[in-house]
Structures are given as structure tokens and as C-alpha cells.
Design an enzyme around this catalytic site. Structure first.
Site, short mmCIF file in Angstrom:
data_model
loop_
_atom_site.label_atom_id
_atom_site.label_comp_id
_atom_site.label_asym_id
_atom_site.label_seq_id
_atom_site.Cartn_x
_atom_site.Cartn_y
_atom_site.Cartn_z
N HIS A 51 2.90 -13.68 4.03
CA HIS A 51 3.67 -13.52 5.26
C HIS A 51 3.29 -14.53 6.35
N SER A 74 6.17 -17.96 2.87
CA SER A 74 5.99 -16.54 3.09
C SER A 74 6.13 -15.81 1.76
N SER A 79 9.59 -11.54 6.72
CA SER A 79 8.31 -11.36 7.43
C SER A 79 7.86 -12.54 8.27
N ASP A 128 0.00 -13.07 -2.08
CA ASP A 128 0.17 -11.72 -1.56
C ASP A 128 1.32 -11.08 -2.34
N GLU A 189 -4.12 -10.71 -2.09
CA GLU A 189 -4.23 -9.92 -0.87
C GLU A 189 -3.98 -8.42 -1.05
N ASN A 214 -8.00 -7.25 -2.12
CA ASN A 214 -7.55 -5.95 -1.61
C ASN A 214 -8.65 -4.90 -1.67
N LYS A 219 -11.08 -4.63 3.46
CA LYS A 219 -9.64 -4.91 3.40
C LYS A 219 -8.89 -3.59 3.25
N ASP A 223 -7.17 -2.64 6.72
CA ASP A 223 -5.80 -3.16 6.79
C ASP A 223 -4.78 -2.10 6.35
N ASN A 224 -4.96 -1.61 5.10
CA ASN A 224 -3.96 -0.72 4.53
C ASN A 224 -3.87 0.60 5.33
N CYS A 228 -1.52 -0.10 8.99
CA CYS A 228 -0.25 0.63 8.89
C CYS A 228 -0.15 1.71 9.96
N HIS A 334 4.77 -2.94 -0.89
CA HIS A 334 5.01 -4.39 -0.96
C HIS A 334 6.43 -4.76 -1.38
N HIS A 390 0.61 -6.08 10.91
CA HIS A 390 -0.62 -5.56 11.51
C HIS A 390 -1.09 -6.49 12.62
N SER A 398 -9.23 -8.71 6.80
CA SER A 398 -8.59 -9.11 5.54
C SER A 398 -8.76 -10.61 5.30
N GLN A 402 -10.34 -13.15 2.58
CA GLN A 402 -9.54 -14.19 1.90
C GLN A 402 -10.28 -15.52 1.91
P1 NAD Z 1 -2.73 3.14 -3.28
O1 NAD Z 1 -2.82 2.97 -4.76
O2 NAD Z 1 -3.96 3.41 -2.49
O3 NAD Z 1 -1.70 4.32 -2.93
C1 NAD Z 1 -0.49 4.54 -3.57
C2 NAD Z 1 -0.35 6.06 -3.71
O4 NAD Z 1 0.97 6.36 -4.15
C3 NAD Z 1 -1.33 6.65 -4.72
O5 NAD Z 1 -2.08 7.68 -4.12
C4 NAD Z 1 -0.41 7.17 -5.83
O6 NAD Z 1 -0.92 8.35 -6.45
C5 NAD Z 1 0.88 7.43 -5.06
N1 NAD Z 1 2.08 7.45 -5.92
C6 NAD Z 1 2.38 6.65 -6.99
N2 NAD Z 1 3.57 7.00 -7.51
C7 NAD Z 1 4.04 8.02 -6.75
C8 NAD Z 1 5.23 8.80 -6.79
N3 NAD Z 1 6.14 8.63 -7.76
N4 NAD Z 1 5.41 9.73 -5.83
C9 NAD Z 1 4.46 9.94 -4.87
N5 NAD Z 1 3.32 9.25 -4.81
C10 NAD Z 1 3.11 8.29 -5.73
O7 NAD Z 1 -2.01 1.83 -2.74
P2 NAD Z 1 -2.00 1.32 -1.22
O8 NAD Z 1 -3.16 0.44 -1.01
O9 NAD Z 1 -1.78 2.46 -0.34
O10 NAD Z 1 -0.70 0.38 -1.24
C11 NAD Z 1 0.60 0.90 -1.38
C12 NAD Z 1 1.64 -0.22 -1.28
O11 NAD Z 1 1.60 -0.79 0.01
C13 NAD Z 1 1.39 -1.39 -2.22
O12 NAD Z 1 2.62 -1.92 -2.62
C14 NAD Z 1 0.66 -2.39 -1.36
O13 NAD Z 1 0.73 -3.68 -1.88
C15 NAD Z 1 1.38 -2.21 -0.06
N6 NAD Z 1 0.70 -2.62 1.18
C16 NAD Z 1 1.53 -2.89 2.23
C17 NAD Z 1 0.99 -3.25 3.45
C18 NAD Z 1 1.88 -3.57 4.59
O14 NAD Z 1 1.41 -4.14 5.57
N7 NAD Z 1 3.15 -3.25 4.54
C19 NAD Z 1 -0.40 -3.31 3.61
C20 NAD Z 1 -1.22 -2.99 2.53
C21 NAD Z 1 -0.65 -2.64 1.32
C1 ARJ Z 2 0.00 -11.26 7.47
C2 ARJ Z 2 0.04 -9.03 6.94
C3 ARJ Z 2 0.22 -8.69 8.28
C4 ARJ Z 2 0.26 -9.74 9.24
O1 ARJ Z 2 -2.56 -7.42 4.35
C5 ARJ Z 2 -1.31 -6.83 4.33
C6 ARJ Z 2 -0.91 -6.54 2.93
O2 ARJ Z 2 -1.64 -6.05 2.06
C7 ARJ Z 2 0.42 -7.13 2.70
C8 ARJ Z 2 1.38 -6.51 1.76
O3 ARJ Z 2 2.35 -7.50 1.48
C9 ARJ Z 2 0.97 -7.31 4.06
C10 ARJ Z 2 -0.22 -7.79 4.79
N1 ARJ Z 2 0.00 -7.87 6.25
C11 ARJ Z 2 0.18 -6.85 7.11
N2 ARJ Z 2 0.31 -7.34 8.37
N3 ARJ Z 2 -0.06 -10.31 6.52
N4 ARJ Z 2 0.16 -11.01 8.78
N5 ARJ Z 2 0.39 -9.50 10.56
#
Ligand code: NAD
Ligand code: ARJ
Length: 469
Positions: A51, A74, A79, A128, A189, A214, A219, A223-224, A228, A334, A390, A398, A402
Site C-alpha cells: 500500500h 501498491s 489504497s 504484502d 507483511e 506478520n 507486527k 498492527d493487526n 484496525c 486482505h 493504520h 511493522s 520489514q
Molecule cells: P487471524 O488468523 O489471526 O484471524 C482470522 C480469524 O478468522 C481466525 O480466528 C479464524 O478462526 C477466523 N475464521 C476463519 N474462517 C472463518 C469463517 N468462515 N467464519 C468466521 N471466522 C472465520 O488473521 P488476522 O491476522 O486477523 O488477519 C485477518 C485478515 O486481515 C488477513 O487477510 C490479513 O492479511 C488481513 N489484515 C488486514 C489489515 C488491514 O490493515 N486491513 C491488517 C492486518 C491484517
Molecule cells: C501501509 C498498511 C497501513 C498503512 O500492515 C497492514 C497489513 O497487514 C496489510 C494488509 O494488506 C495492510 C497494512 N497496512 C495497514 N495500514 N500499510 N500503510 N497506513
């Protein structure tokens, strides 16, 4: 002009925000200060697919100040922060990213970032979600005779990747072999990208060593979760400007991202329900005071659904057809396949209306029975599609990891096998320590007699059975 961004005149605005971010990223800046004299990544070709935000700009400039020759794109079509991309381009770093790419443009950008002058490939990749890694592996396998590109695609996007691979192969039968020739490793990531890597390792398909960033504690448990907890509701509010207090909400998945998301909604005084498949995570949700039930149970009540599972088909078309009028549906995992978007687009008689465009995508879908639902960021990660992801302080953790992962891969390039590695516990603790001072925290020193009493070494690192996160 070795870049493509939306508007280069945004560079000064981007620079001002980068300057602010640097002050909020103490870990990353001290890694920069520690290594920028020695330049351990001197002339190393690094490609990034992550991103293109202000926080990522600070990561990119850290890699550059360690000596690297960087190209970037990206890892999501929505993003990119255009002013961040512009500032990076103006600093002379090739970047190919803008907010609201088409999927064809997205994969074009990935290819531009991978291709260094003289048709050379990257020596290291910051990935990522694993798209850059996937692209290089699929291209390499195609040149080795794989028939994957000719098989039926599971999605529109998969067909676009296949088309690009076919076109690249037509132009140059050796493009990918050439590009991966000097490739020494990838640092990944996010949870979804890490899952992809372990799968490839099990299939003995990995071309290079990889570092799972991750699962460094600093991380995924920061981050997660806390990232969020900040950026989920930021995205929902910018998109809908809706009062969350009192609303009934459902968070699908209670892993790291789910825990942060559920807490964010509770902090708004929303009612929060959680769905889980894992009994331990489900019990954790109960103990945190959330109602654990299925999506089906929530349908008559929920005003907002958030998917956080990293899994597919969590919100199905059958669910959406039965939701309350004006329900909001979004994903913070993701990939967009947590929501059945293709099925929604193709639902007989559905009417799609764009409320807001690429800057903060919101679409209203009206079903033939008259009820409507809102989809945020076209089902892609809402915190980066409808807000700015974030904040810097959490990303500093994070991205310190990296940077350390890139240094570690380069240092061990002749030693590592084609496996997935993790950074040491000691580095994890160092990353945490680099962030304590900024928060005014002071560590208590463990005394030798106390260490002996609980059976741990005074200086650490602790054994896994002593981890408490
Ligand atoms: P995680 O493995 O810790 O959590 C996922 C959870 O979903 C688990 O507890 C699992 O049991 C549950 N699950 C799986 N299938 C399911 C279903 N059918 N119904 C209900 N629950 C179910 O993973 P995470 O670290 O929380 O990451 C989750 C997603 O978010 C990933 O795709 C990750 O790459 C992404 N992510 C996004 C950001 C962001 O900024 N948007 C940041 C970090 C991670
Ligand atoms: C860059 C970001 C930002 C941000 O670390 C987080 C992760 O695991 C990614 C899932 O695609 C998104 C990433 N993330 C969240 N916020 N990367 N800049 N500001």
C-alpha cells in the site's frame, strides 16, 4: 520519467505529511539512523508491493537511505495516497501507483515495479499479500512449461493475471527467468501472504527464502489489533458518516484483526456480535463480552457487517439478499473475496448506484424486493480504501520489522534455504523497546534472583514456553 502517479503536483503536500509521520515512527527512524552510514543494502535492487501510503513512504526512504535501489507499487487498487506517491516520485524513486487503479492497471504497475533498468529483476521483494511473489512464480512456472495460464480462471482478476503472463511470454520467452535470476528473498507483511508462502513451501514451490514479518509479535499483535482498532471505524465513518452508537454490528472472525475491529465498534458503543469457526477464539470473544453467533443469526438485526477472516465467501449473496434495509457491508481482510462481490454484481434484477467514487468508494445495491445494502470500498480492505490505513506509530513497528527482515535476508542470502523464516525474539523485543520512550514508558529491570525464581535468563531471550502475548 520512470514513474506513474495521479498528480505529481501533490508532492509538496505529501512531503509535509511524510515529515510529520517521521516523528511518529521512532522505531523505523532509529533503524534508519543505525544503518544509514554503513549502507548495508548498497545498490541492492528492492521491489515493493505494499500500500503506497505516507507510512510506506517512510519505509521506502529508509530502504533508500540504507543504500537500496528501490521500485514500488501498491498492493491494492484503492489504497494509494496520491500525495504520498507523488512525493516518492519527486524524490526520484520509481513508483507506479494511484488511487483507483483498474485491475489491468494494477498488474501493469506490478510489472513496472518488478522490471529494473536493463530488464533486471529485484534482488529482494517487500510483499504484502503475496501478489508480487505470485506473479514471479507463475511467470517462471509458465516458462518451465506450466499450463496454469490456459486453465479456467476462478475470478476476473485471475484472468487478468493470466492474460498479462501470456502477453509477457509472447514478447519475451525468458522474461521471468531473467527477472528471478538475482532474486534472493521476500519479506511478507500480512497474514494472508504468509499463508500463501507456507503453502508454497509445503509444495516445495518456493524459489527463494522468505521472512514471515506478520508473526513478529510487534507486527501482528500491534498492527493487526491496534491498527484496525483505529482505522476500521475511520473507514466506516468517512464512507457513511453514520452514528455507530447503539447500532447492531457483526464482526466475522475474532483473530488479531477481528479483536481490534470488535473493540473499535464497542468503543463506539455499538452492540457487537462475533462469528468464529475456532472454539478458542470464540470463547475469547465470549469472555470479552461479545455475543458469538452465526451470520445467519445476525441477519434480522445487524446494521453493519465487517469481515476479518482472511477466508473466502464469509458474506454470501444469500446473506446479502436477506439483510436489513440499509445494512452496511465491508471487509478489512486482505482480499475482497470475503464478500461474494461477483455474485452480488450479477444478481438478477439488482440495481447498483454509485454514491461515492474512487476517493472513498461507496455503492448502494438495491434488490428486486426493494431492500438496499451499502458496500464499502467495493469489498476491498475498508481501512485503506475509505480511509488512510493504520496511523504512523503502529506502522513504525511493522516497518521496523520489514527493514530488519530485508537486512536479514541480504545478510543470509547464501545461507538461507527456500523456506519461510521468522525474525528472532531478540529483534522483536528491540523493536518494542524502540517505541517505549516515545510513550514515556520505563521498563523494570529483572533482578538475577527474580530471574532464577521464575526460571528465565536475565537477559533473555525467553523460551517459547515463557511467551505471554
Ligand atoms: P487471524 O488468523 O489471526 O484471524 C482470522 C480469524 O478468522 C481466525 O480466528 C479464524 O478462526 C477466523 N475464521 C476463519 N474462517 C472463518 C469463517 N468462515 N467464519 C468466521 N471466522 C472465520 O488473521 P488476522 O491476522 O486477523 O488477519 C485477518 C485478515 O486481515 C488477513 O487477510 C490479513 O492479511 C488481513 N489484515 C488486514 C489489515 C488491514 O490493515 N486491513 C491488517 C492486518 C491484517
Ligand atoms: C501501509 C498498511 C497501513 C498503512 O500492515 C497492514 C497489513 O497487514 C496489510 C494488509 O494488506 C495492510 C497494512 N497496512 C495497514 N495500514 N500499510 N500503510 N497506513
Amino acid at each position: 520519467m520512470d514513474y506513474k502517479v495521479a498528480d505529481i503536483s501533490l508532492a509538496d503536500f505529501g512531503r509535509k505529511e511524510i515529515d510529520i509521520a517521521e516523528k511518529e515512527m521512532p522505531g523505523l527512524m532509529s533503524v534508519r539512523a543505525k544503518y544509514s552510514k554503513e549502507k548495508p543494502l548498497k545498490n541492492v535492487r528492492i521491489m515493493g508491493s505494499l500500500h503506497m501510503t505516507i507510512q510506506t513512504a517512510v519505509l521506502i526512504e529508509t530502504l533508500v537511505s540504507l543504500g537500496a535501489d528501490v521500485r514500488w507499487c501498491s498492493c491494492n487498487i484503492f489504497s494509494t495516497q496520491n500525495h504520498a506517491a507523488a512525493a516518492i516520485a519527486k524524490a526520484g524513486i520509481p513508483v507506479f501507483a494511484w488511487k483507483g487503479e483498474t485491475l489491468e492497471e494494477y498488474w501493469w504497475c506490478t510489472k513496472q515495479a518488478i522490471t529494473f533498468p536493463g530488464n533486471k529483476g529485484p534482488e529482494l521483494i517487500v510483499d504484502d499479500g503475496g501478489d508480487a511473489t505470485l506473479f514471479l512464480h507463475k511467470g517462471y512456472e509458465l516458462e518451465n512449461g506450466s499450463n496454469w495460464v490456459n486453465g479456467k480462471a476462478d475470478s476476473v482478476e485471475e484472468q487478468i493475471i493470466k492474460n498479462l503472463l501470456i502477453a509477457t511470454n509472447k514478447e519475451d520467452k525468458n522474461y521471468f527467468h531473467n527477472i528471478v535470476k538475482d532474486w534472493k528473498g521476500v519479506s511478507e507483511e500480512t497474514t494472508t501472504g504468509v499463508h500463501r508462502l507456507y503453502k508454497m513451501m509445503e509444495e516445495e514451490a518456493l524459489l527463494i527464502p522468505a521472512i514471515n514479518v506478520n508473526d513478529s509479535v510487534t507486527k501482528s499483535k500491534f498492527d493487526n489489533v491496534y491498527g484496525c482498532r483505529h482505522s476500521l471505524t475511520d473507514g466506516v465513518k468517512r464512507a457513511m458518516d453514520v452514528l455507530l452508537s447503539g447500532k447492531t454490528t457483526m464482526v466475522c472472525g475474532y483473530g488479531d484483526v477481528g479483536k481490534g475491529s470488535a473493540e473499535a465498534l464497542r468503543n463506539e458503543r455499538a452492540q457487537v456480535m462475533v462469528s468464529e469457526i475456532d472454539p478458542i477464539c470464540a470463547l475469547q470473544a465470549c469472555m470479552a463480552g461479545f455475543k458469538v453467533c452465526t451470520v445467519e443469526d445476525a441477519l434480522p438485526f445487524a446494521d453493519l457487517y465487517v469481515t476479518t477472516t482472511g477466508n473466502k465467501d464469509i458474506i454470501t449473496i444469500g446473506h446479502m439478499a436477506k439483510m436489513k434495509d440499509q445494512a452496511i457491508v465491508c471487509n478489512i481482510g486482505h482480499f475482497d473475496n470475503e464478500i461474494q462481490m461477483a455474485e452480488l454484481e450479477n444478481y438478477p434484477g439488482i440495481i447498483k448506484d454509485e454514491i461515492k467514487g474512487n476517493e472513498c468508494p461507496v455503492h448502494k445495491y438495491t434488490f428486486p424486493d426493494g431492500h438496499s445494502i451499502f458496500i464499502l470500498a467495493e469489498g476491498r480492505l475498508v481501512n485503506l480504501g475509505c480511509a488512510t490505513g493504520h496511523p504512523s506509530f503502529v506502522m513504525s513497528n511493522s516497518f521496523s520489522n520489514q527493514t530488519l527482515a530485508q537486512l536479514d535476508l541480504w545478510k543470509n542470502k547464501d545461507k538461507y534455504e527456500k523456506k519461510v523464516y521468522r525474525l528472532s525474539k531478540k529483534l522483536d523485543e528491540e523493536v518494542a523497546e524502540l517505541h517505549l520512550a516515545k510513550l514515556g514508558a520505563k521498563l523494570t529491570k529483572l533482578r538475577k534472583d527474580q530471574a532464577d525464581y521464575i526460571g528465565v535468563p536475565v537477559e533473555g531471550p525467553y523460551k517459547p514456553e515463557h511467551y505471554r502475548y
